[in-house]
Design a protein around this motif. Structure first.
Motif, PDB file in Angstrom:
ATOM      1  N   GLY A 153       0.906  -1.258   0.032  1.00 25.34           N
ATOM      2  CA  GLY A 153      -0.263  -0.083   0.019  1.00 25.34           C
ATOM      3  C   GLY A 153       0.819   1.218  -0.016  1.00 25.34           C
ATOM      4  O   GLY A 153       1.850   1.401  -0.775  1.00 25.34           O
ATOM      5  N   MET A 154       0.504   2.179   0.957  1.00 26.11           N
ATOM      6  CA  MET A 154       1.421   3.649   1.056  1.00 26.11           C
ATOM      7  C   MET A 154       1.319   4.067  -0.292  1.00 26.11           C
ATOM      8  O   MET A 154       2.432   4.595  -0.732  1.00 26.11           O
ATOM      9  CB  MET A 154       2.741   3.095   1.500  1.00 26.11           C
ATOM     10  N   ASP A 155       0.449   4.061  -0.931  1.00 29.11           N
ATOM     11  CA  ASP A 155       0.323   4.534  -2.332  1.00 29.11           C
ATOM     12  C   ASP A 155      -0.700   5.398  -2.615  1.00 29.11           C
ATOM     13  O   ASP A 155      -1.112   5.893  -3.762  1.00 29.11           O
ATOM     14  CB  ASP A 155       0.240   3.375  -3.410  1.00 29.11           C
ATOM     15  N   GLU A 156      -1.038   6.250  -1.620  1.00 31.47           N
ATOM     16  CA  GLU A 156      -2.032   7.352  -1.685  1.00 31.47           C
ATOM     17  C   GLU A 156      -1.570   8.582  -1.687  1.00 31.47           C
ATOM     18  O   GLU A 156      -0.698   8.986  -0.577  1.00 31.47           O
ATOM     19  CB  GLU A 156      -3.215   6.909  -1.017  1.00 31.47           C
ATOM     20  N   ILE A 157      -2.346   9.761  -2.428  1.00 28.75           N
ATOM     21  CA  ILE A 157      -1.925  10.921  -2.076  1.00 28.75           C
ATOM     22  C   ILE A 157      -3.125  11.547  -1.342  1.00 28.75           C
ATOM     23  O   ILE A 157      -4.184  11.540  -1.843  1.00 28.75           O
ATOM     24  CB  ILE A 157      -1.676  11.891  -3.323  1.00 28.75           C
ATOM     25  N   VAL A 190      -0.440  17.848   2.740  1.00 26.21           N
ATOM     26  CA  VAL A 190      -0.785  16.828   1.715  1.00 26.21           C
ATOM     27  C   VAL A 190       0.264  15.621   2.301  1.00 26.21           C
ATOM     28  O   VAL A 190       1.203  15.949   2.750  1.00 26.21           O
ATOM     29  CB  VAL A 190      -0.545  16.945   0.444  1.00 26.21           C
ATOM     30  N   SER A 191      -0.334  14.191   2.506  1.00 27.05           N
ATOM     31  CA  SER A 191       0.485  13.004   2.639  1.00 27.05           C
ATOM     32  C   SER A 191       0.648  12.360   1.672  1.00 27.05           C
ATOM     33  O   SER A 191      -0.278  11.903   0.899  1.00 27.05           O
ATOM     34  CB  SER A 191      -0.217  12.556   4.091  1.00 27.05           C
ATOM     35  N   ILE A 192       1.873  12.068   1.180  1.00 28.01           N
ATOM     36  CA  ILE A 192       2.265  11.371  -0.020  1.00 28.01           C
ATOM     37  C   ILE A 192       2.738  10.052   0.440  1.00 28.01           C
ATOM     38  O   ILE A 192       3.988   9.886   0.984  1.00 28.01           O
ATOM     39  CB  ILE A 192       3.213  11.974  -0.773  1.00 28.01           C
ATOM     40  N   GLY A 193       2.007   8.935   0.139  1.00 31.87           N
ATOM     41  CA  GLY A 193       2.652   7.624   0.533  1.00 31.87           C
ATOM     42  C   GLY A 193       3.958   7.363  -0.098  1.00 31.87           C
ATOM     43  O   GLY A 193       4.311   7.774  -1.049  1.00 31.87           O
ATOM     44  N   PRO A 251       2.265  10.062 -11.384  1.00 41.07           N
ATOM     45  CA  PRO A 251       1.090  10.355 -10.923  1.00 41.07           C
ATOM     46  C   PRO A 251       1.213  11.544  -9.724  1.00 41.07           C
ATOM     47  O   PRO A 251       0.158  12.397  -9.754  1.00 41.07           O
ATOM     48  CB  PRO A 251       0.451   9.155 -10.272  1.00 41.07           C
ATOM     49  N   LEU A 252       2.193  11.528  -9.272  1.00 42.85           N
ATOM     50  CA  LEU A 252       2.338  12.859  -8.138  1.00 42.85           C
ATOM     51  C   LEU A 252       2.608  13.897  -8.939  1.00 42.85           C
ATOM     52  O   LEU A 252       1.823  14.851  -8.510  1.00 42.85           O
ATOM     53  CB  LEU A 252       3.588  12.366  -7.328  1.00 42.85           C
ATOM     54  N   ALA A 253       3.479  13.925 -10.009  1.00 37.32           N
ATOM     55  CA  ALA A 253       3.619  15.177 -10.892  1.00 37.32           C
ATOM     56  C   ALA A 253       2.306  15.713 -11.383  1.00 37.32           C
ATOM     57  O   ALA A 253       1.911  16.627 -11.901  1.00 37.32           O
ATOM     58  CB  ALA A 253       4.727  14.977 -11.806  1.00 37.32           C
ATOM     59  N   GLY A 254       1.226  14.439 -11.840  1.00 38.16           N
ATOM     60  CA  GLY A 254       0.129  14.596 -12.433  1.00 38.16           C
ATOM     61  C   GLY A 254      -1.024  15.025 -11.597  1.00 38.16           C
ATOM     62  O   GLY A 254      -2.157  15.605 -11.963  1.00 38.16           O
ATOM     63  N   ASP A 255      -0.819  14.923 -10.293  1.00 31.94           N
ATOM     64  CA  ASP A 255      -2.140  15.207  -9.451  1.00 31.94           C
ATOM     65  C   ASP A 255      -2.280  16.601  -9.562  1.00 31.94           C
ATOM     66  O   ASP A 255      -1.744  17.592  -9.373  1.00 31.94           O
ATOM     67  CB  ASP A 255      -1.811  14.972  -8.083  1.00 31.94           C
ATOM     68  N   PRO A 256      -3.827  16.884  -9.704  1.00 29.07           N
ATOM     69  CA  PRO A 256      -4.225  18.487  -9.824  1.00 29.07           C
ATOM     70  C   PRO A 256      -3.852  19.252  -8.779  1.00 29.07           C
ATOM     71  O   PRO A 256      -3.437  20.402  -8.956  1.00 29.07           O
ATOM     72  CB  PRO A 256      -5.696  17.997 -10.128  1.00 29.07           C
ATOM     73  N   GLN A 257      -4.345  18.723  -7.617  1.00 28.05           N
ATOM     74  CA  GLN A 257      -3.961  19.670  -6.372  1.00 28.05           C
ATOM     75  C   GLN A 257      -2.379  19.745  -5.924  1.00 28.05           C
ATOM     76  O   GLN A 257      -1.924  20.892  -5.593  1.00 28.05           O
ATOM     77  CB  GLN A 257      -4.612  19.079  -5.090  1.00 28.05           C
ATOM     78  N   VAL A 258      -1.661  19.000  -6.361  1.00 27.88           N
ATOM     79  CA  VAL A 258      -0.250  19.175  -6.296  1.00 27.88           C
ATOM     80  C   VAL A 258       0.258  20.244  -7.325  1.00 27.88           C
ATOM     81  O   VAL A 258       0.926  21.132  -6.691  1.00 27.88           O
ATOM     82  CB  VAL A 258       0.570  17.738  -6.370  1.00 27.88           C
ATOM     83  N   ALA A 266       5.813   7.797   4.381  1.00 27.78           N
ATOM     84  CA  ALA A 266       5.247   8.821   3.826  1.00 27.78           C
ATOM     85  C   ALA A 266       6.055  10.077   3.939  1.00 27.78           C
ATOM     86  O   ALA A 266       7.109  10.203   4.542  1.00 27.78           O
ATOM     87  CB  ALA A 266       3.679   9.173   4.401  1.00 27.78           C
ATOM     88  N   VAL A 267       5.780  11.041   2.891  1.00 22.70           N
ATOM     89  CA  VAL A 267       6.345  12.277   2.933  1.00 22.70           C
ATOM     90  C   VAL A 267       5.255  13.238   2.935  1.00 22.70           C
ATOM     91  O   VAL A 267       4.061  13.298   2.490  1.00 22.70           O
ATOM     92  CB  VAL A 267       7.133  12.414   1.401  1.00 22.70           C
ATOM     93  N   ARG A 268       5.388  14.312   3.987  1.00 20.22           N
ATOM     94  CA  ARG A 268       4.362  15.157   4.187  1.00 20.22           C
ATOM     95  C   ARG A 268       4.508  16.292   3.966  1.00 20.22           C
ATOM     96  O   ARG A 268       5.754  16.981   4.330  1.00 20.22           O
ATOM     97  CB  ARG A 268       3.807  14.889   5.680  1.00 20.22           C
ATOM     98  N   LEU A 269       3.659  17.223   3.309  1.00 17.82           N
ATOM     99  CA  LEU A 269       4.002  18.661   2.955  1.00 17.82           C
ATOM    100  C   LEU A 269       3.158  19.404   3.712  1.00 17.82           C
ATOM    101  O   LEU A 269       1.845  19.446   3.722  1.00 17.82           O
ATOM    102  CB  LEU A 269       3.630  18.873   1.269  1.00 17.82           C
ATOM    103  N   PRO A 270       3.552  20.526   4.444  1.00 22.84           N
ATOM    104  CA  PRO A 270       2.683  21.374   5.458  1.00 22.84           C
ATOM    105  C   PRO A 270       1.992  22.150   4.179  1.00 22.84           C
ATOM    106  O   PRO A 270       2.681  22.500   3.228  1.00 22.84           O
ATOM    107  CB  PRO A 270       3.640  22.096   6.170  1.00 22.84           C
ATOM    108  N   ALA A 271       0.788  22.717   4.698  1.00 18.61           N
ATOM    109  CA  ALA A 271       0.398  23.856   3.889  1.00 18.61           C
ATOM    110  C   ALA A 271       1.285  25.044   3.709  1.00 18.61           C
ATOM    111  O   ALA A 271       2.105  25.381   4.411  1.00 18.61           O
ATOM    112  CB  ALA A 271      -0.931  24.453   4.503  1.00 18.61           C
ATOM    113  N   PRO A 272       1.239  25.250   2.138  1.00 22.30           N
ATOM    114  CA  PRO A 272       2.507  26.458   1.975  1.00 22.30           C
ATOM    115  C   PRO A 272       1.971  27.621   2.608  1.00 22.30           C
ATOM    116  O   PRO A 272       0.804  27.925   2.715  1.00 22.30           O
ATOM    117  CB  PRO A 272       2.276  26.573   0.302  1.00 22.30           C
ATOM    118  N   PRO A 273       2.975  28.617   2.785  1.00 21.07           N
ATOM    119  CA  PRO A 273       2.271  30.044   3.414  1.00 21.07           C
ATOM    120  C   PRO A 273       1.569  30.508   2.495  1.00 21.07           C
ATOM    121  O   PRO A 273       1.561  30.520   1.181  1.00 21.07           O
ATOM    122  CB  PRO A 273       3.628  30.815   3.500  1.00 21.07           C
TER     123      PRO A 273
END
Lengths: 71, 332
Positions: B55-59, B67-70, B77-84, B215-222
């Protein structure tokens, strides 16, 4: 590659990665060359291949084995 | 011919138990780097633990803007993700600047972080290399330096970290979740994941055998942040960076910088957060000369080599261009 473009995924040469989220990505020779770059072999982005990819992108999806249709 | 065992892990505990039992076991995800290194004889695991079934394959885009990136989300797909793309464009741009379409469709997020240097001397088993064979020496220091590092280096190693993605992640203050053997979860900044080579260049991260990035997590950008990634390389596509920069900036209407984060790639032994340059530019409306001076200050402690000293000026020009465009509001 065409499926990714139809999904609207951008490439390194797309002008704005945030754009085109709604519809498919527009393809032109620069886009195709970038998207085919490093694809198995360096000839994947040669002019003739790029033209063929653009032609295939325009063509309606074709069943390569029509004789098997319905089976 | 070397014997190699392969095990498809059924769950995380299974994977970590096997890793603990076999000192030279390695986890296998996308395999885009590891399999190459095995073919070259650089990586010689006796056991591969396939973790792609874990698993560990969800955004996961969360309500707080993070955002938490598995760990096993693939690069494409990470580069293609609309919200990313919309909210973290610097990450999408960095991913798209790396490797090729085929590689990005297989390479994983955690594997991207843990990929090894492409230093040609590391990859050539006929050459001495302290990273590959500790104590054997460094052929790179007296060799060709164009692709190699000048920040974070030591007399034992000048290998550059090759990732584009990780450069964007350090600028985004991304956090890595690490599941330690035994079940503890540690979180750390991506920056903190890496060690500088010092006298033990074979130790590249703070991970221990069996630890698993989940996972890799991104905090909300400023609020109001503008961001972009730019990569300069010898070939237009499918090449590693000579220099690359990830810029995130928040500025007042008059162009005064309130918040600045700079990630440098291609110049350092690890994804490099340029805090000296950031501090020098924050609170100012920088001229190109001021940006050049700030980048120069970042490189004050660098150890330039004859073949890579040009990167200081190239980085200054690149940061000047990208930051200038972002402040003018027309970067893309």
């Amino acid at each position: 590659m065409l499926a990714e473009a139809r999904r609207g995924w951008p490439s390194h040469v797309s002008p704005d990665v945030g754009r085109g989220i709604i519809g498919p990505a527009e393809l032109d020779p620069t886009e195709v060359a970038e998207r085919m770059s490093g694809n198995l072999c360096r000839c994947g982005a040669y002019r003739g291949i790029v033209d063929a990819v653009l032609e295939a992108a325009e063509a309606p999806a074709r069943d390569p084995f029509p004789e098997l249709a319905g089976s | 011919m070397r014997a190699l065992a392969f095990h498809r892990a059924g769950d995380v505990a299974d994977a970590q138990r096997l890793a603990a039992e076999h000192a030279d076991a390695m986890y296998l995800a996308g395999g885009t780097n590891l399999v190459d290194l095995m073919k070259l004889g650089v990586a010689r695991p006796s056991l591969l633990i396939d973790i792609t079934g874990l698993g560990m394959d969800e955004i996961d885009h969360r309500a707080d803007g993070s955002v938490s990136i598995g760990a096993l989300v693939r690069n494409a797909p990470l580069a293609g993700d609309p919200q990313v793309r919309e909210r973290f464009p610097v990450l999408a741009q960095a991913l798209l600047a790396g490797a090729s379409g085929q590689l990005r469709s297989v390479a994983s997020t955690a594997g991207n972080l843990l990929q090894r240097t492409r230093c040609v001397y590391f990859q050539d088993t006929t050459k001495p290399c302290n990273k590959r064979a500790p104590g054997s020496g460094c052929a790179a220091i007296d060799g060709a330096h164009r692709e190699l590092a000048l920040l974070g280096t030591s007399e034992h190693c000048v290998a550059s970290h090759p990732s584009d993605m990780a450069v964007a992640l350090v600028a985004l203050d991304a956090i890595v979740d690490v599941l330690r053997t035994g079940g503890d979860i540690d979180e750390m900044l991506v920056e903190e994941l890496y060690r500088e080579p010092g006298s033990s260049p074979e130790r590249e991260t703070v991970l221990s055998s069996g630890d698993l990035i989940t996972a890799v997590r991104l905090p909300a950008p400023p609020v109001g942040a503008r961001m972009a990634y730019r990569k300069v390389r010898d070939r237009r596509s499918y090449a590693f960076a000579l220099v690359s920069v990830a810029v995130l900036v928040v500025a007042d209407e008059d162009g005064r910088i309130r918040d600045l984060r700079l990630g440098f790639g291609g110049v350092a032994t690890r994804p490099w957060r340029a805090r000296t340059a950031e501090a020098q530019l924050t609170g100012t409306r920088p001229s190109p000369q001021a940006i050049e001076s700030a980048v120069g200050a970042e490189f004050a402690a660098a150890r330039p080599l004859p073949g890579n000293a040009f990167k200081v000026e190239l980085m200054a020009d690149t940061v000047t261009a990208v930051l200038g465009e972002l402040l003018a509001g027309d970067a893309r």
